[in-house]
Design a protein around this motif. Sequence first.
Motif, PDB file in Angstrom:
ATOM      1  N   THR A  36       0.853  -1.197   0.000  1.00 16.44           N
ATOM      2  CA  THR A  36       0.000   0.000   0.000  1.00 16.44           C
ATOM      3  C   THR A  36       0.888   1.246   0.000  1.00 16.44           C
ATOM      4  N   GLY A  37       0.280   2.384   0.259  1.00 16.35           N
ATOM      5  CA  GLY A  37       1.014   3.646   0.174  1.00 16.35           C
ATOM      6  C   GLY A  37       0.902   4.175  -1.246  1.00 16.35           C
ATOM      7  N   SER A  38       1.492   5.349  -1.487  1.00 17.64           N
ATOM      8  CA  SER A  38       1.366   5.947  -2.813  1.00 17.64           C
ATOM      9  C   SER A  38       2.351   5.335  -3.815  1.00 17.64           C
ATOM     10  N   SER A  39       3.462   4.785  -3.331  1.00 15.82           N
ATOM     11  CA  SER A  39       4.509   4.301  -4.260  1.00 15.82           C
ATOM     12  C   SER A  39       4.012   3.274  -5.274  1.00 15.82           C
ATOM     13  N   PRO A  40       3.219   2.255  -4.890  1.00 18.63           N
ATOM     14  CA  PRO A  40       2.832   1.241  -5.881  1.00 18.63           C
ATOM     15  C   PRO A  40       1.638   1.615  -6.749  1.00 18.63           C
ATOM     16  N   LEU A  65       0.906  -6.834   2.669  1.00 12.55           N
ATOM     17  CA  LEU A  65       1.972  -6.791   3.669  1.00 12.55           C
ATOM     18  C   LEU A  65       1.437  -6.556   5.066  1.00 12.55           C
ATOM     19  N   ASP A  66       0.365  -5.749   5.163  1.00 16.02           N
ATOM     20  CA  ASP A  66      -0.004  -5.283   6.497  1.00 16.02           C
ATOM     21  C   ASP A  66      -1.449  -4.782   6.535  1.00 16.02           C
ATOM     22  N   GLU A  67      -1.929  -4.524   7.732  1.00 16.00           N
ATOM     23  CA  GLU A  67      -3.279  -3.973   7.921  1.00 16.00           C
ATOM     24  C   GLU A  67      -3.309  -3.205   9.248  1.00 16.00           C
ATOM     25  N   THR A  78      -8.836   1.303   5.441  1.00 16.55           N
ATOM     26  CA  THR A  78      -8.190   0.007   5.712  1.00 16.55           C
ATOM     27  C   THR A  78      -7.389  -0.394   4.483  1.00 16.55           C
ATOM     28  N   TYR A  79      -6.319  -1.138   4.718  1.00 15.95           N
ATOM     29  CA  TYR A  79      -5.507  -1.566   3.587  1.00 15.95           C
ATOM     30  C   TYR A  79      -6.263  -2.568   2.722  1.00 15.95           C
ATOM     31  N   ARG A  80      -7.175  -3.341   3.348  1.00 16.86           N
ATOM     32  CA  ARG A  80      -7.962  -4.270   2.525  1.00 16.86           C
ATOM     33  C   ARG A  80      -8.782  -3.491   1.491  1.00 16.86           C
ATOM     34  N   LEU A 129       7.171  -3.873  -3.014  1.00 18.97           N
ATOM     35  CA  LEU A 129       7.425  -3.127  -1.774  1.00 18.97           C
ATOM     36  C   LEU A 129       7.552  -1.637  -2.041  1.00 18.97           C
ATOM     37  N   GLY A 130       7.094  -0.827  -1.085  1.00 16.56           N
ATOM     38  CA  GLY A 130       7.490   0.576  -1.034  1.00 16.56           C
ATOM     39  C   GLY A 130       8.520   0.697   0.082  1.00 16.56           C
ATOM     40  N   ILE A 131       8.932   1.915   0.361  1.00 19.32           N
ATOM     41  CA  ILE A 131       9.858   2.132   1.478  1.00 19.32           C
ATOM     42  C   ILE A 131       9.420   3.387   2.215  1.00 19.32           C
ATOM     43  N   GLY A 132       9.411   3.349   3.527  1.00 21.62           N
ATOM     44  CA  GLY A 132       9.072   4.535   4.304  1.00 21.62           C
ATOM     45  C   GLY A 132      10.262   5.478   4.353  1.00 21.62           C
ATOM     46  N   GLY A 135      12.972   4.236   6.308  1.00 18.55           N
ATOM     47  CA  GLY A 135      13.536   2.942   5.919  1.00 18.55           C
ATOM     48  C   GLY A 135      12.666   1.758   6.277  1.00 18.55           C
ATOM     49  N   HIS A 136      11.393   2.015   6.646  1.00 18.33           N
ATOM     50  CA  HIS A 136      10.561   0.857   6.994  1.00 18.33           C
ATOM     51  C   HIS A 136      10.068   0.137   5.742  1.00 18.33           C
ATOM     52  N   ILE A 137       9.854  -1.159   5.872  1.00 26.67           N
ATOM     53  CA  ILE A 137       9.179  -1.944   4.828  1.00 26.67           C
ATOM     54  C   ILE A 137       8.018  -2.661   5.497  1.00 26.67           C
ATOM     55  N   GLY A 138       6.889  -2.765   4.769  1.00 31.91           N
ATOM     56  CA  GLY A 138       5.664  -3.164   5.453  1.00 31.91           C
ATOM     57  C   GLY A 138       5.459  -2.122   6.537  1.00 31.91           C
ATOM     58  N   PHE A 139       5.217  -2.574   7.755  1.00 28.10           N
ATOM     59  CA  PHE A 139       5.227  -1.639   8.893  1.00 28.10           C
ATOM     60  C   PHE A 139       6.326  -2.033   9.871  1.00 28.10           C
ATOM     61  N   ASN A 140       7.432  -2.551   9.339  1.00 33.56           N
ATOM     62  CA  ASN A 140       8.573  -2.880  10.188  1.00 33.56           C
ATOM     63  C   ASN A 140       9.392  -1.618  10.372  1.00 33.56           C
ATOM     64  N   ASP A 162       3.255  10.682   8.437  1.00 31.32           N
ATOM     65  CA  ASP A 162       3.371  10.470   6.978  1.00 31.32           C
ATOM     66  C   ASP A 162       2.053   9.935   6.401  1.00 31.32           C
ATOM     67  N   ASN A 163       1.425   9.029   7.124  1.00 36.27           N
ATOM     68  CA  ASN A 163       0.217   8.382   6.605  1.00 36.27           C
ATOM     69  C   ASN A 163      -1.060   9.144   6.941  1.00 36.27           C
ATOM     70  N   SER A 164      -0.933  10.261   7.685  1.00 37.59           N
ATOM     71  CA  SER A 164      -2.127  11.000   8.092  1.00 37.59           C
ATOM     72  C   SER A 164      -2.836  11.625   6.892  1.00 37.59           C
ATOM     73  N   ARG A 165      -2.122  11.706   5.738  1.00 41.96           N
ATOM     74  CA  ARG A 165      -2.779  12.276   4.552  1.00 41.96           C
ATOM     75  C   ARG A 165      -3.924  11.391   4.060  1.00 41.96           C
ATOM     76  N   PHE A 166      -3.976  10.155   4.511  1.00 35.30           N
ATOM     77  CA  PHE A 166      -5.066   9.268   4.107  1.00 35.30           C
ATOM     78  C   PHE A 166      -6.221   9.299   5.110  1.00 35.30           C
ATOM     79  N   ALA A 199      12.115  12.674  -1.121  1.00 35.55           N
ATOM     80  CA  ALA A 199      11.945  12.301   0.290  1.00 35.55           C
ATOM     81  C   ALA A 199      12.439  10.880   0.564  1.00 35.55           C
ATOM     82  N   LYS A 200      12.536  10.062  -0.494  1.00 35.46           N
ATOM     83  CA  LYS A 200      12.965   8.674  -0.294  1.00 35.46           C
ATOM     84  C   LYS A 200      14.472   8.469  -0.527  1.00 35.46           C
ATOM     85  N   ALA A 201      15.164   9.532  -0.933  1.00 33.39           N
ATOM     86  CA  ALA A 201      16.577   9.378  -1.329  1.00 33.39           C
ATOM     87  C   ALA A 201      17.447   8.865  -0.187  1.00 33.39           C
TER      88      ALA A 201
HETATM   89  C1  GLP Z   1       3.045   2.596   4.594  1.00 29.42           C
HETATM   90  C2  GLP Z   1       3.049   1.132   4.193  1.00 29.42           C
HETATM   91  C3  GLP Z   1       4.360   0.747   3.560  1.00 29.42           C
HETATM   92  C4  GLP Z   1       4.739   1.762   2.497  1.00 29.42           C
HETATM   93  C5  GLP Z   1       4.928   3.098   3.143  1.00 29.42           C
HETATM   94  C6  GLP Z   1       5.412   4.172   2.190  1.00 29.42           C
HETATM   95  O1  GLP Z   1       3.612   2.829   5.824  1.00 29.42           O
HETATM   96  N1  GLP Z   1       2.793   0.266   5.308  1.00 29.42           N
HETATM   97  O2  GLP Z   1       4.236  -0.557   3.003  1.00 29.42           O
HETATM   98  O3  GLP Z   1       5.906   1.358   1.841  1.00 29.42           O
HETATM   99  O4  GLP Z   1       3.661   3.469   3.664  1.00 29.42           O
HETATM  100  O5  GLP Z   1       4.331   4.897   1.699  1.00 29.42           O
HETATM  101  P1  GLP Z   1       4.368   5.833   0.433  1.00 29.42           P
HETATM  102  O6  GLP Z   1       4.571   4.945  -0.715  1.00 29.42           O
HETATM  103  O7  GLP Z   1       3.027   6.490   0.407  1.00 29.42           O
HETATM  104  O8  GLP Z   1       5.476   6.790   0.645  1.00 29.42           O
END
Ligand code: GLP
Length: 254
Positions: A36-40, A65-67, A78-80, A129-132, A135-140, A162-166, A199-201
């Motif tokens: 999820t997230g905007s990257s994919p 990856l997560d919910e 919800t991610y679903r 995968l996206g990346i936070g 440096g998080h992946i999923g919600f790790n 970061d995710n509050s925009r949703f 922002a991801k650099a």
């Molecule tokens: C969330 C998701 C991650 C995703 C990250 C980045 O936290 N759980 O899987 O990689 O957002 O989001 P964005 O692609 O919007 O920057």
Amino acid sequence: MELIVADDPSAVGRMAADEIAKHMSGRREFRLGVATGSSPLATYVSLAENHRTLFDTVDINAFALDEYIGLPQGSPATYRQTLLQTFARPLGLPDEALHTPDAWAPDPHAAARRYDELVRDAAVDLQLLGIGVNGHIGFNEPFSSLSSRTHVAELTEQTRRDNSRFFPSLSEVPTHCITQGVGTILNAATLLLVAHGAAKADALADAILGPVTWACPASALQLHPDVIIIADIQAAMKLINAGPAATPRQPART
Ligand code: GLP
């Protein structure tokens, strides 16, 4: 590890969709890990525009990856629901083909263990995968175990912001989630990470050029034998500047 540099976010999406289609082609069944997230998002759009017929011919099961924990079931945040709207339905997949952690189970820890078994038994062919920015992946999040299995996790304040925009407001962003662990993610046969924007650099440079450390969960990708990273020029800037240590397959245009 292969790094592909694309001109812009929509090119990232097109190249990632082509890569997924390449892996799916000739297969009767395919287990696709989705993010999820905007990257994919551009990847899902390009899959629907350019590879829809492949999704009609291959038997697909998709695994999130997560919910989030704590949202009303069926709520659009919800991610679903997000993945049904952005990925599964545009590609004509039945809702049952999308598997997501059961964040509404009375015991979310038990639900996390069940989901881990489901994902492990499925043997994901390709995990998108996206990346936070941290440096998080999923919600790790940083400083969580690099060998973890699917578990209940707490979100950092940065990720909640970061995710509050949703969400209508920051206070409505959940504090907890069920996420595949880094160890679970690394079980997928191929990992395909997409990133765009300046922002991801830093996160991308830490993940690829830095040490493997729990301070940057995405650095665990260095331990996987088949990783493809598709990033736009802005996200890849620090890798490009690093020179021969990170030679892009498609050099950035100047
Ligand atoms: C969330 C998701 C991650 C995703 C990250 C980045 O936290 N759980 O899987 O990689 O957002 O989001 P964005 O692609 O919007 O920057």
